[in-house]
Design an enzyme around this catalytic site. Structure first.
Site, PDB file in Angstrom:
ATOM      1  N   GLU A 113      23.715  -9.963 -33.408  1.00 50.34           N
ATOM      2  CA  GLU A 113      24.684 -10.645 -34.105  1.00 50.34           C
ATOM      3  C   GLU A 113      24.982  -9.949 -35.410  1.00 50.34           C
ATOM      4  OE1 GLU A 113      21.768 -11.665 -33.339  1.00 50.34           O
ATOM      5  OE2 GLU A 113      21.120 -13.215 -34.712  1.00 50.34           O
ATOM      6  N   HIS A 170      27.600 -16.157 -27.276  1.00 49.97           N
ATOM      7  CA  HIS A 170      26.185 -16.428 -28.175  1.00 49.97           C
ATOM      8  C   HIS A 170      26.360 -15.601 -29.318  1.00 49.97           C
ATOM      9  CE1 HIS A 170      22.044 -16.815 -28.157  1.00 49.97           C
ATOM     10  NE2 HIS A 170      21.877 -15.826 -28.858  1.00 49.97           N
ATOM     11  N   GLU A 171      26.655 -14.312 -29.305  1.00 46.88           N
ATOM     12  CA  GLU A 171      26.468 -13.834 -30.505  1.00 46.88           C
ATOM     13  C   GLU A 171      27.563 -14.338 -31.561  1.00 46.88           C
ATOM     14  OE1 GLU A 171      23.750 -12.053 -30.705  1.00 46.88           O
ATOM     15  OE2 GLU A 171      23.732 -11.722 -28.508  1.00 46.88           O
ATOM     16  N   HIS A 179      26.218 -17.423 -33.387  1.00 52.20           N
ATOM     17  CA  HIS A 179      25.350 -16.993 -34.622  1.00 52.20           C
ATOM     18  C   HIS A 179      25.923 -16.727 -35.868  1.00 52.20           C
ATOM     19  CE1 HIS A 179      21.205 -16.261 -32.993  1.00 52.20           C
ATOM     20  NE2 HIS A 179      21.430 -15.490 -32.067  1.00 52.20           N
ATOM     21  N   GLU A 202      17.897 -19.303 -32.566  1.00 53.24           N
ATOM     22  CA  GLU A 202      18.157 -19.186 -31.445  1.00 53.24           C
ATOM     23  C   GLU A 202      18.382 -20.525 -30.617  1.00 53.24           C
ATOM     24  OE1 GLU A 202      19.331 -16.392 -30.417  1.00 53.24           O
ATOM     25  OE2 GLU A 202      18.450 -15.050 -31.984  1.00 53.24           O
ATOM     26  N   ASP A 216       8.302 -10.098 -32.729  1.00 51.96           N
ATOM     27  CA  ASP A 216       8.982  -9.885 -31.718  1.00 51.96           C
ATOM     28  C   ASP A 216       8.342 -10.575 -30.438  1.00 51.96           C
ATOM     29  OD1 ASP A 216      10.737  -8.090 -30.646  1.00 51.96           O
ATOM     30  OD2 ASP A 216       9.683  -7.050 -29.363  1.00 51.96           O
ATOM     31  N   TYR A 250      14.729 -20.149 -27.452  1.00 51.26           N
ATOM     32  CA  TYR A 250      16.046 -20.028 -26.909  1.00 51.26           C
ATOM     33  C   TYR A 250      16.311 -21.435 -26.088  1.00 51.26           C
ATOM     34  CZ  TYR A 250      16.895 -15.211 -28.086  1.00 51.26           C
ATOM     35  OH  TYR A 250      17.178 -14.087 -28.808  1.00 51.26           O
TER      36      TYR A 250
HETATM   37  N1  BES Z   1      19.403 -12.144 -32.171  1.00 44.48           N
HETATM   38  C1  BES Z   1      19.302 -11.792 -30.676  1.00 44.48           C
HETATM   39  C2  BES Z   1      18.415 -10.543 -30.400  1.00 44.48           C
HETATM   40  C3  BES Z   1      17.199 -10.445 -31.159  1.00 44.48           C
HETATM   41  C4  BES Z   1      16.100 -11.397 -31.554  1.00 44.48           C
HETATM   42  C5  BES Z   1      16.707  -9.329 -31.685  1.00 44.48           C
HETATM   43  C6  BES Z   1      14.899 -11.207 -31.918  1.00 44.48           C
HETATM   44  C7  BES Z   1      15.808  -8.904 -32.136  1.00 44.48           C
HETATM   45  C8  BES Z   1      14.731 -10.202 -32.465  1.00 44.48           C
HETATM   46  C9  BES Z   1      20.558 -12.015 -30.099  1.00 44.48           C
HETATM   47  O1  BES Z   1      21.599 -12.804 -30.487  1.00 44.48           O
HETATM   48  C10 BES Z   1      20.048 -12.483 -28.809  1.00 44.48           C
HETATM   49  O2  BES Z   1      19.701 -13.619 -28.539  1.00 44.48           O
HETATM   50  N2  BES Z   1      20.664 -11.758 -27.713  1.00 44.48           N
HETATM   51  C11 BES Z   1      20.226 -11.910 -26.380  1.00 44.48           C
HETATM   52  C12 BES Z   1      21.660 -12.427 -25.714  1.00 44.48           C
HETATM   53  C13 BES Z   1      21.733 -14.091 -25.498  1.00 44.48           C
HETATM   54  C14 BES Z   1      22.946 -14.219 -24.617  1.00 44.48           C
HETATM   55  C15 BES Z   1      20.499 -14.879 -25.069  1.00 44.48           C
HETATM   56  C16 BES Z   1      19.685 -10.587 -25.785  1.00 44.48           C
HETATM   57  O3  BES Z   1      19.920  -9.451 -26.279  1.00 44.48           O
HETATM   58  O4  BES Z   1      19.424 -10.598 -24.478  1.00 44.48           O
HETATM   59 ZN    ZN Z   2      20.643 -14.916 -30.184  1.00 42.29          ZN
END
Ligand code: BES
Ligand code: ZN
Length: 634
Positions: A302, A326-327, A330, A349, A407, A415
């Protein structure tokens, strides 16, 4: 701090007011920021929760604006430049501390004069603190530096044939410090300007106001007026084209993908309008989408004004746009109201999944959003099962990631447990009240950090002030307890139930493959069917499905992924060439982990390692980190 006052760009009054109040801190008081004593007072009032993943000491000295000048060198694989920060300091401040990770610091200056600096010892995940002595009243600190060719945030995609090279960053959670010295804590915000030099023939893009055309000399300027935390700093450089898909929305993609992307995301503006209708004016002006190379380790990121996305969501039929919802969500939950530390990641999330589903419901109807919620519930139950015994504390919404890689917090708990908790509140108080409350929450805390404890306090004085409601929700069980509390909302989707029934009948031999309504099923139904096939489904039955549906040829990568995972578990070899090419091309961790794990769990490690050996040089550090561990690679 005054730069925000000059901006006339913010559409919502509330939001403009919030920015002025909160340009850098949590509980910033509405002060005139020009007088020193007002400033000192405000800094004193800026007590914020400690972020264990940053060396910065914002209560002593903090950044408020970045002026970045940088050169991107594809041959050396380095970013070098100068980061000049406007800073605010407490009355007795003696130093300002930055986060760095494998950066070479070439020199610093304080208010234009060459200064001293020291780098502390490197710590796992965190890198090294860069400490710069300052005297009272210091206003500007400049740091000249070069990044490491192996910097974890960066992926350098080499030129191939007539394809130009590509570079992108992925800063969340704590990787911004691998490409710029910065106070890398989500509770510290700053606005920025940038001047970036990239090789001729490439366009540079950032999480900022962006160019819409290639500049022949490769120089680009950027401006981000709204204050953001470092994890939302982003840069990409590639041969990309720009295409409008709405008044405030456009897509950027390489020439081969631009048409497909423009079609796939042709409804972005509708998503944006639906989002605003739900929870208030969009605060970032434009909402554009950049399609990255397939090596991007996530589905989407995002980055403000410019979401970064994997090309694997281009299905040809707009079936995977929930990721864009989703993005986009955010832009409120996360980018406006930001988790104060990575232990509070669920605030980013969980709210975003909830908001995403509401956008999907508004645009595509309740049937679609309930199918998505049902899949999310299944993912959550599986995840709780998977981590409950290993590390039960990791199933709490509030995490304790000190000493670990943040991470580790990126699980379905933040989520989907987050989502169901928020949905429970909605269902308990009723949608009308809940929606009014959530709009208010975003407006009240816009451009501020939020930690779990403060959120709980806020809830108790607002949405859940009535003791009966509070008891019904049982906050403590959700936030500080393990697994899924018994009052978890139930989801039901008649269409998903029909799929489950069809699968059961097919597996029991009561219906034939030809009778399955595959062609009538949308993506969520197909995905449900394939991902719930029994692990020991025979090669014969896999052949039947493949012959009937040509699944290996689907344009929907979620369906393809579910199919290939089952193929590995069933030992269905006709799918292996596609599996191999997929794993070499695609670096999205959500797909890689289950596929390699399936090989590992079914004694096909030779194949896993042979593929990984070929694929690994093309993956991003976020993905190799996880796969190296899974496959015991060294
Ligand atoms: N912000 C996250 C990606 C992220 C989280 C990167 C933690 C690094 C550390 C992004 O918004 C996200 O959640 N992406 C998901 C997609 C979503 C539809 C659940 C993904 O990339 O799978
Ligand atoms: Zn996210």
């Amino acid at each position: 701090m005054n730069q925000y006052h000059h901006s006339g760009r913010f559409s919502g009054l509330l939001i403009a007011a919030a920015i002025m109040l909160a340009s850098c801190a949590d509980q910033a008081a509405p002060n005139d920021s020009t007088t020193p004593s007002a400033k000192a007072q405000r800094i004193a009032a800026m007590k914020q929760v400690t972020d264990q993943h940053s060396f910065a000491r914002p209560e002593e000295a903090r950044i408020v604006h970045l002026d970045w000048s940088a050169r991107i060198d594809f041959d050396a694989r380095t970013i070098s430049g100068t980061a000049t920060y406007d800073i605010e300091t407490a009355a007795d401040a003696q130093r300002i501390v930055f986060d760095t990770h494998e950066l070479t610091i070439e020199g610093v200056s304080v208010d234009g004069q060459p200064g001293e600096f020291s780098l502390g010892d490197a710590q796992p995940f965190l890198g090294r603190p860069l400490s710069i002595p300052i005297s009272t009243g210091a206003k500007k600190v400049a740091i000249q530096y070069t990044s490491d060719p192996g910097a974890d945030a960066l992926l350098w995609v080499e030129a191939q044939g007539d394809k130009a090279p590509f570079l992108f960053t992925q800063s969340q959670a704590i990787l911004a410090r691998t490409w710029i010295p910065v106070q890398d804590s989500p509770g510290i915000r700053f606005s920025y300007d940038a001047d970036v030099q990239v090789p001729e023939g490439l366009m540079a893009l950032m999480s900022a106001e962006n160019p819409t055309a290639m500049n022949p000399d490769g120089r680009y300027s950027f401006k981000m007026e709204q204050p953001i935390p470092a994890y939302l700093l982003a840069l990409a450089a590639g041969q990309v084209e720009y295409r409008d898909v709405g008044e405030r929305c456009a897509v950027y993609a390489v020439p081969e993908l631009i048409d497909a992307a423009a079609y796939e995301f042709g409804e972005m503006e509708q998503l944006l309008l639906a989002a605003e209708e739900l929870y208030g004016t969009y605060a970032w002006d434009r909402y554009d989408l950049l399609i990255l190379p397939a090596a991007f380790p996530f589905g989407g990121m995002e980055n403000p004004r410019l979401t970064f996305a994997t090309p694997t969501i281009i299905a040809g039929d707009r079936s995977l746009v929930a990721l864009v919802a989703h993005e986009l969500a955010h832009s409120w939950s996360g980018n406006l109201v930001t988790n104060a530390t990575w232990d509070d990641f669920w605030l980013n999330e969980g709210f975003t999944v909830y908001f995403e589903q509401r956008i999907m419901e508004a645009v595509y109807g309740r049937e679609t959003s309930e199918m998505l919620a049902t899949l999310s519930y299944q993912g959550l139950v599986d995840e709780v099962d998977a981590i409950q015994d290993l590390n039960p504390d990791d199933t709490h919404l509030k995490l304790h990631l000190q000493g670990r890689n943040p991470d580790d917090g990126m699980t379905a708990i933040a989520y989907d447990k987050g989502y169901f908790f928020i949905r429970l509140m909605e269902e308990t108080v009723g949608r009308a009240r809940f929606d009014a409350w959530l709009s208010d929450y975003f407006a009240t805390y816009a451009f501020k950090g939020m930690d779990t404890e403060r959120f709980v306090d806020y809830l108790k004085t607002t949405l859940l002030s009535d003791p009966t409601t509070l008891a019904a929700v049982n906050l403590d069980a959700w936030i500080y307890g393990p697994g899924l509390p018994p009052n978890c909302p139930s989801v039901s989707s008649p269409r998903i139930q029909n799929v489950d029934a069809a699968l059961a009948a097919w597996e029991a031999g009561e219906t034939s493959t030809a009778d399955l309504p595959w062609n009538d099923w949308v993506y969520q139904e197909r995905y449900r069917f394939l991902s719930n096939l029994a692990d020991d489904t025979s090669v014969e039955r896999m052949t039947e499905l493949d012959n009937a549906w040509e699944i290996g040829a689907t344009g929907n990568n979620e369906i393809l992924f579910a199919w290939m995972e089952q193929a590995v578990r069933s030992g269905y070899q006709p799918a292996y060439p596609r599996l191999e090419s997929f794993l070499i091309e695609v670096g999205r961790r959500k797909f890689l982990t289950p596929l390699y794990r399936a090989m590992k769990e079914t004694d096909q490690m030779d194949m896993a390692l042979a593929i990984y050996k070929q694929a690994r040089p093309g993956y991003h550090a976020v993905a190799t980190g996880t796969m190296d561990e899974l496959l015991s690679w060294d």
